[in-house]
Design an enzyme around this catalytic site. Structure first.
Site, PDB file in Angstrom:
ATOM      1  CB  THR A 173       1.421  -8.125   4.707  1.00  0.00           C
ATOM      2  OG1 THR A 173       1.448  -6.589   4.432  1.00  0.00           O
ATOM      3  CG2 THR A 173       1.773  -8.660   3.837  1.00  0.00           C
ATOM      4  NE  ARG A 201       2.550   1.303  -1.235  1.00  0.00           N
ATOM      5  CZ  ARG A 201       2.651   0.350   0.289  1.00  0.00           C
ATOM      6  NH1 ARG A 201       1.485  -0.902  -0.272  1.00  0.00           N
ATOM      7  NH2 ARG A 201       3.791   0.064   0.867  1.00  0.00           N
ATOM      8  CB  VAL A 202       0.688  -0.986  -6.959  1.00  0.00           C
ATOM      9  CG1 VAL A 202       0.976  -2.171  -6.365  1.00  0.00           C
ATOM     10  CG2 VAL A 202      -0.876  -0.869  -6.982  1.00  0.00           C
ATOM     11  N   GLY A 226       7.171  -1.751   1.458  1.00  0.00           N
ATOM     12  CA  GLY A 226       6.523  -2.458   0.218  1.00  0.00           C
ATOM     13  C   GLY A 226       7.693  -1.962  -0.116  1.00  0.00           C
TER      14      GLY A 226
END
Length: 304
Positions: A173, A201-202, A226
């Site tokens: 990321t 998915r978030v 996350g």
């Protein structure tokens, strides 16, 4: 108030020291430096923190070494679903989740902030909005890389949903935080998520207060597991520790990255810049691709 600071990350959970070749090391330092120069040039010219973090993240999205934009991770369904968020210290913000076509998801997030009364748009509707705003769009093939395809196959074989460092990967990321010469703060984060994640998915990156945050006290961009950053509202917690707990940016950032995120069941790192331009970049993994550039100094990049 004339000093400025820019900090960036290319993801926590780097390839191990033993496996890192000189060629790969040089490529990452070059990618990080290019992002610092893209954002730092704006700040040095008196530009805004918002423009600086967007420019830095765009540079990293365009580089296939990182898990954002081109080079994003594959879902279990073999698709690439990208998230991004942008937030300014005056509370203005925009984000997208599950986009598949904007060349630079961080620009889509900025358009949400600038052109709508909303904060977060999702999926196909976010793709359509991005195209309506005239952003550069790409077919799915543009974002795919052979390395990421191999990473998906390895994750499927191991039956895991993997962070970058879990299966001998080299990418992560991306994010940027900045303080400009006027004292304004901004944060930006962009990601392809986790390899072999369930479609839809978030993670934390597009969620304000979890993976991205900026207010008058601090700007924060996170990287790592996350779900853990979501559970402890990691990015906002740093602000609370500074504003309400009297912690320094270093103390607050280390408390969250090294204690609260692991307690929430994950690992990772973050970058933060406070109102005085002081930067913190703690991580609880073997490494985190990162860099910082302050007015009056030279750009610095690091991996482990």
């Amino acid at each position: 108030m004339s000093n400025w600071t820019l900090a960036i990350h290319g993801g926590a959970g780097t390839i191990s020291r033993a496996e890192l070749t000189e060629e790969t090391r040089a490529a990452h330092h070059a990618g990080l430096r290019a992002a610092l120069e893209a954002g730092g040039a704006i700040l040095a010219a008196g530009g805004s923190a918002e423009d600086a973090v967007v420019a830095a993240v765009m540079s990293l999205e365009d580089c296939p070494l990182y898990n954002a934009g081109r080079g994003g991770t594959f879902t279990a369904a073999g698709t690439i679903e990208m998230d991004a968020a942008l937030m300014r210290g005056d509370s203005k913000a925009g984000a997208v989740t599950g986009v598949t076509r904007p060349r630079n998801p961080i620009l889509a997030a900025r358009e949400v902030m600038r052109a709508t009364p909303h904060v977060l748009l999702a999926g196909a509707a976010a793709d359509e909005f991005s195209q309506s705003q005239g952003l550069a769009m790409e077919p799915p093939e543009y974002f795919q890389t052979a390395h990421r395809r191999a990473q998906l196959e390895a994750a499927k074989a191991a039956r895991v949903v993997a962070l970058d460092h879990d299966i001998a990967a080299k990418m992560g990321t991306v994010g940027a935080v900045a303080r400009d010469t006027s004292g304004a703060l901004a944060a930006a984060t962009s990601t392809g998520g986790m390899t072999n994640k369930r479609a839809g998915r978030v993670g934390d990156s597009p969620i304000l207060g979890a993976g991205t945050w900026a207010d008058g006290a601090v700007a924060v961009s996170c990287t790592g597991t996350g779900e853990a950053f979501l559970r402890c509202a990691a990015a906002h917690e740093i602000s609370a520790l500074i504003r309400l707990g009297g912690r320094s940016v270093t103390q607050a950032a280390e408390e969250v990255a090294l204690r609260r995120v692991p307690e929430a069941g994950g690992q990772g790192g973050l970058i933060a810049v406070d109102a005085a331009g002081l930067a913190a970049m703690p991580f609880g993994t073997e490494g985190m691709y990162r860099g910082v550039w302050r007015s009056g100094s030279e750009p610095e990049t690091a991996i482990h």
